[in-house]
Enzyme design. Sequence first.
Site, short mmCIF file in Angstrom:
data_model
loop_
_atom_site.label_atom_id
_atom_site.label_comp_id
_atom_site.label_asym_id
_atom_site.label_seq_id
_atom_site.Cartn_x
_atom_site.Cartn_y
_atom_site.Cartn_z
N ILE A 193 14.95 42.87 -53.46
CA ILE A 193 15.05 41.56 -54.11
C ILE A 193 15.67 41.80 -55.48
CG2 ILE A 193 13.78 39.59 -55.01
CD1 ILE A 193 11.63 40.21 -52.89
N HIS A 194 16.76 41.11 -55.77
CA HIS A 194 17.54 41.37 -56.98
C HIS A 194 17.48 40.19 -57.94
CE1 HIS A 194 20.70 43.33 -59.27
NE2 HIS A 194 21.37 42.19 -59.30
#
Length: 511
Positions: free
Chosen positions: A483-484
């Site tokens: 998850i960025h």
Amino acid sequence: MAALRGAAARFRGRAPGGARGAAGRQCYDLLVIGGGSGGLACAKEAAQLGKKVAVLDYVEPSPQGTRWGLGGTCVNVGCIPKKLMHQAALLGGMIRDAPHYGWGVAQAPHSWATLADAVQNHVKSLNWGHRIQLQDRKVKYFNVKASFVDTHTVCGVSKGGEETLLSAEHIVIATGGRPRYPTHIEGALEYGITSDDLFWLKESPGKTLVVGASYVALECAGLLTGLGLDTTVMIRSVPLRAFDQQMASLVTEHMAGHGTRILRGCAPEKVEKLPGQQLRVTWVDLTSDRKDAGTFDTVLWAIGRVPETASLNLEKAGVHTNPVTGKILVDAQETTSVPHIYAIGDVAEGRPELTPTAIMAGRLLAQRLSGRTSDLMDYSSVPTTVFTPLEYGCVGLSEEAAVARHGEEHVEVYHAFYKPLEFTVPQRDASQCYIKMVCLREPPQLVLGLHFLGPNAGEVIQGFALGIKCGASYQQLMRTVGIHPTCAEEVAKLRISKRSGLDPTVTGCUG
């Protein structure tokens, strides 16, 4: 298993809501001695499964007179108040960062009294909540000090000296532990405090010396520093001995670089009170034999914990303990040397001193005794977090333990130094933000342990703990989409092995 089935059958055969025994003795299906996390979980689970249950709990005041309510160490003098004060310390750092993000925030001084009042009120609400939960499940609560009379009978003595005799088919000991005092040191007991007292102080502890190398010592020192207090940690030998030692070194390195003074290789010899109420501590440097002294407002001992077994009269019931640790010897079913007496949580030998393990062990024990399951508590790969200023979360084996178990040639370690995005704008130091994944070298490279040092470490490790418990491999984690932009995604991007000798510092972003 035959013994387990027999015990469960006897337990199931007792009618709930049983009668009084001989001489006014109160009879139950299950007695739980200790009202901490493990004991309460066991009691509530058994009651929910239809058993007549009683909980006996009594808090002996600390040497400084501190006392608290139902809920045990975690609720009253451990995890809960510690995490709240840790959060207060983190907020101080956020306030210092705020101007870099455009917020014109004044750097106001911290009020210990306000924080302490809020924390203590929350703890008291939890005490009350536990009482209500027991009442709702029809668990009888006795605020008495318990000791064994025989293998099935316990005597509870109230604060006023009134005695109550209680008997049960099964008895669970979940009395936990208390901080250890170095009674061989002059003035230690008279003038020092422990974590049993710190969170109940009405006034700021001021300039504080924390003695110890445990996670309790470092957590307390870290939060005190974060609240703006002059704090020193005195470490005799190795910090965080039970943890990965590279990670432990980074934890103390970060603390030393952010305001906590660390005295290594030193041992206190004497504590004395000065006329102005301050404390003078004399210590010795163990490497040079040179003596030194310093003046503090508070001395906090965090040198380990001892099990609460001394007053239980365990010998009356034939319950065996480890003569060195004082902890109760148990098997995989949490059974002591007496088949119908059990021990869970910190009081049991060889168990992690962690609230979640005690809770799960208590629930599973109640279910086994009720014949609902034969599942045993799995104490392997239990995740945990040390709430130091830069948090350290881990699950599984340390690098040292993996090498000792499998051999250095069979272990591969992937690692990275990374910089959290939120550290960039205020230009925070991130030199100790580090991740290490310990794996078997042979494909598919089973993950043996994961270690994370950085913000929100507990939240990061919790998710990966499931994967590691289920036998995740390095290859599977590298194929997991992150998850960025988060710190947690760096775990799924660990490409550099220690064996390669390449620089593990993460550079760039979004690619």
